[in-house]
Structures are given as C-alpha cells and as structure tokens.
Design a protein around this motif. Structure first.
Motif, PDB file in Angstrom:
ATOM      1  N   GLN A  52       0.821  -1.211   0.000  1.00  0.00           N
ATOM      2  CA  GLN A  52       0.000   0.000   0.000  1.00  0.00           C
ATOM      3  C   GLN A  52       0.853   1.259   0.000  1.00  0.00           C
ATOM      4  O   GLN A  52       0.430   2.286  -0.522  1.00  0.00           O
ATOM      5  CB  GLN A  52      -0.946   0.007   1.199  1.00  0.00           C
ATOM      6  CG  GLN A  52      -2.099  -0.953   1.056  1.00  0.00           C
ATOM      7  CD  GLN A  52      -2.950  -1.008   2.304  1.00  0.00           C
ATOM      8  OE1 GLN A  52      -2.484  -0.730   3.405  1.00  0.00           O
ATOM      9  NE2 GLN A  52      -4.209  -1.389   2.137  1.00  0.00           N
ATOM     10  N   ALA A  59      -4.594   6.180   0.584  1.00  0.00           N
ATOM     11  CA  ALA A  59      -4.196   4.876   1.120  1.00  0.00           C
ATOM     12  C   ALA A  59      -2.672   4.774   1.191  1.00  0.00           C
ATOM     13  O   ALA A  59      -2.114   4.326   2.194  1.00  0.00           O
ATOM     14  CB  ALA A  59      -4.761   3.750   0.263  1.00  0.00           C
ATOM     15  N   TYR A 132      -5.000   3.475  10.873  1.00  0.00           N
ATOM     16  CA  TYR A 132      -4.804   2.593   9.717  1.00  0.00           C
ATOM     17  C   TYR A 132      -5.733   1.386   9.802  1.00  0.00           C
ATOM     18  O   TYR A 132      -6.384   1.021   8.822  1.00  0.00           O
ATOM     19  CB  TYR A 132      -3.345   2.151   9.668  1.00  0.00           C
ATOM     20  CG  TYR A 132      -3.039   1.181   8.558  1.00  0.00           C
ATOM     21  CD1 TYR A 132      -2.833   1.621   7.252  1.00  0.00           C
ATOM     22  CD2 TYR A 132      -2.965  -0.196   8.808  1.00  0.00           C
ATOM     23  CE1 TYR A 132      -2.556   0.737   6.240  1.00  0.00           C
ATOM     24  CE2 TYR A 132      -2.677  -1.086   7.794  1.00  0.00           C
ATOM     25  CZ  TYR A 132      -2.476  -0.620   6.508  1.00  0.00           C
ATOM     26  OH  TYR A 132      -2.216  -1.509   5.516  1.00  0.00           O
ATOM     27  N   THR A 135      -9.325   2.424   9.159  1.00  0.00           N
ATOM     28  CA  THR A 135      -9.543   2.775   7.760  1.00  0.00           C
ATOM     29  C   THR A 135      -9.627   1.545   6.880  1.00  0.00           C
ATOM     30  O   THR A 135     -10.498   1.447   6.020  1.00  0.00           O
ATOM     31  CB  THR A 135      -8.416   3.699   7.266  1.00  0.00           C
ATOM     32  OG1 THR A 135      -8.385   4.861   8.091  1.00  0.00           O
ATOM     33  CG2 THR A 135      -8.627   4.095   5.830  1.00  0.00           C
ATOM     34  N   PHE A 136      -8.733   0.608   7.074  1.00  0.00           N
ATOM     35  CA  PHE A 136      -8.679  -0.568   6.205  1.00  0.00           C
ATOM     36  C   PHE A 136      -9.294  -1.807   6.819  1.00  0.00           C
ATOM     37  O   PHE A 136      -9.216  -2.884   6.234  1.00  0.00           O
ATOM     38  CB  PHE A 136      -7.222  -0.826   5.790  1.00  0.00           C
ATOM     39  CG  PHE A 136      -6.670   0.270   4.940  1.00  0.00           C
ATOM     40  CD1 PHE A 136      -7.076   0.419   3.632  1.00  0.00           C
ATOM     41  CD2 PHE A 136      -5.770   1.173   5.459  1.00  0.00           C
ATOM     42  CE1 PHE A 136      -6.593   1.457   2.855  1.00  0.00           C
ATOM     43  CE2 PHE A 136      -5.277   2.201   4.681  1.00  0.00           C
ATOM     44  CZ  PHE A 136      -5.689   2.340   3.378  1.00  0.00           C
ATOM     45  N   THR A 138      -8.485  -3.824   9.224  1.00  0.00           N
ATOM     46  CA  THR A 138      -7.554  -4.941   9.311  1.00  0.00           C
ATOM     47  C   THR A 138      -7.770  -5.709  10.593  1.00  0.00           C
ATOM     48  O   THR A 138      -8.341  -5.189  11.563  1.00  0.00           O
ATOM     49  CB  THR A 138      -6.090  -4.428   9.296  1.00  0.00           C
ATOM     50  OG1 THR A 138      -5.901  -3.551  10.393  1.00  0.00           O
ATOM     51  CG2 THR A 138      -5.781  -3.729   7.986  1.00  0.00           C
TER      52      THR A 138
END
Length: 141
Positions: A52, A59, A132, A135-136, A138
């Motif tokens: 990324q 991103a 992070y 946002t993603f 994970t």
C-alpha cells in the motif's frame, strides 16, 4: 574521600576517554516499531502495508505514515541503545579516574530525553496504527 568501585580481577587498565568504537553494537531483538507493526497487523498485514505504501492517494499516504512512524521509533530505539552503551563506557572509564563535578547529571539528562522521545514516538505509532486499522478494517482493530 569516595570509595572506588573495585575493578574485576585481570581487568585491563582503562583510560579516561571512551572507546572510539563505543556504542557501535546494535540492539538485540526486534526493534519496537517493527514489533508493534507485527503485533498489530501480523506478517501478512505488514506485507500489505508495504504494498500500500507504493500506491498513490490517501491509502498510500496513510500506509507511508504508519511505516515512517515505526521507522522513526526504531531509529530512536537504536539511538537510545547507542547512547546507553556510550554512557556505560564512560562510567567504566570513570571508575578508574574520578570525574570532574557535574558530569553525571548531564549524561543522565540526555538519556532521559532520548527515552521520553521514544515513548512519545511509540504513543504516536499506536494512534497511527489504530487509524490505519480503522480505515482498512484490518484484523486486530
């Protein structure tokens, strides 16, 4: 008169200056920034973060921010480690020759500054990692 710290038997005589190679060793183990990334994202997540970082847009910028924050924490950790090794060498040298007044508080103050900066950077890494992860979406968030 102050009591001297006894030197171990068969120890070589030391000069009053630190070794020119003082602090050149590297910290053992995994640096804290990398450790935090692996703990938060896992091995696959760290590889995805690396991919990324090479993308354009928000991103890529966020992934690069996470990476650079972790790298800065690792840099500060290594710098603190080197400073501690230098300080240890100085203290070893000073046991043979008593120091001038006022040198030890200054050396301790510098160590405190490095340690405080590392703690601040690790706190910043935690915030950036949480952003992070949110946002993603994970794992581990």
């Amino acid at each position: 008169m102050t009591d001297r710290i006894p030197r171990p038997r068969n120890a070589a005589q030391q000069s009053n200056t630190p070794s020119p190679h003082a602090g050149t060793g590297r910290p053992t183990g995994t640096p804290p920034g990398v450790t935090a990334l692996i703990a938060a994202l896992g091995d696959d997540g760290v590889r995805r973060l690396g991919r990324q970082r090479r993308t354009h847009g928000a991103a890529g910028a966020l992934a690069d921010l996470v990476w650079s924050t972790a790298c800065e924490a690792d840099y500060l950790h290594a710098h603190l480690y080197r400073h501690a090794a230098d300080l240890r060498d100085w203290l070893d040298a000073l046991t043979a020759h008593p120091p001038a007044k006022g040198i030890l508080p200054l050396l301790g103050h510098v160590s405190d500054q490095y340690a405080a900066r590392l703690v601040q950077q690790m706190s910043q890494l935690t915030v950036v990692l949480k952003s992070y992860q949110a946002t993603f979406d994970t794992p581990g968030s």
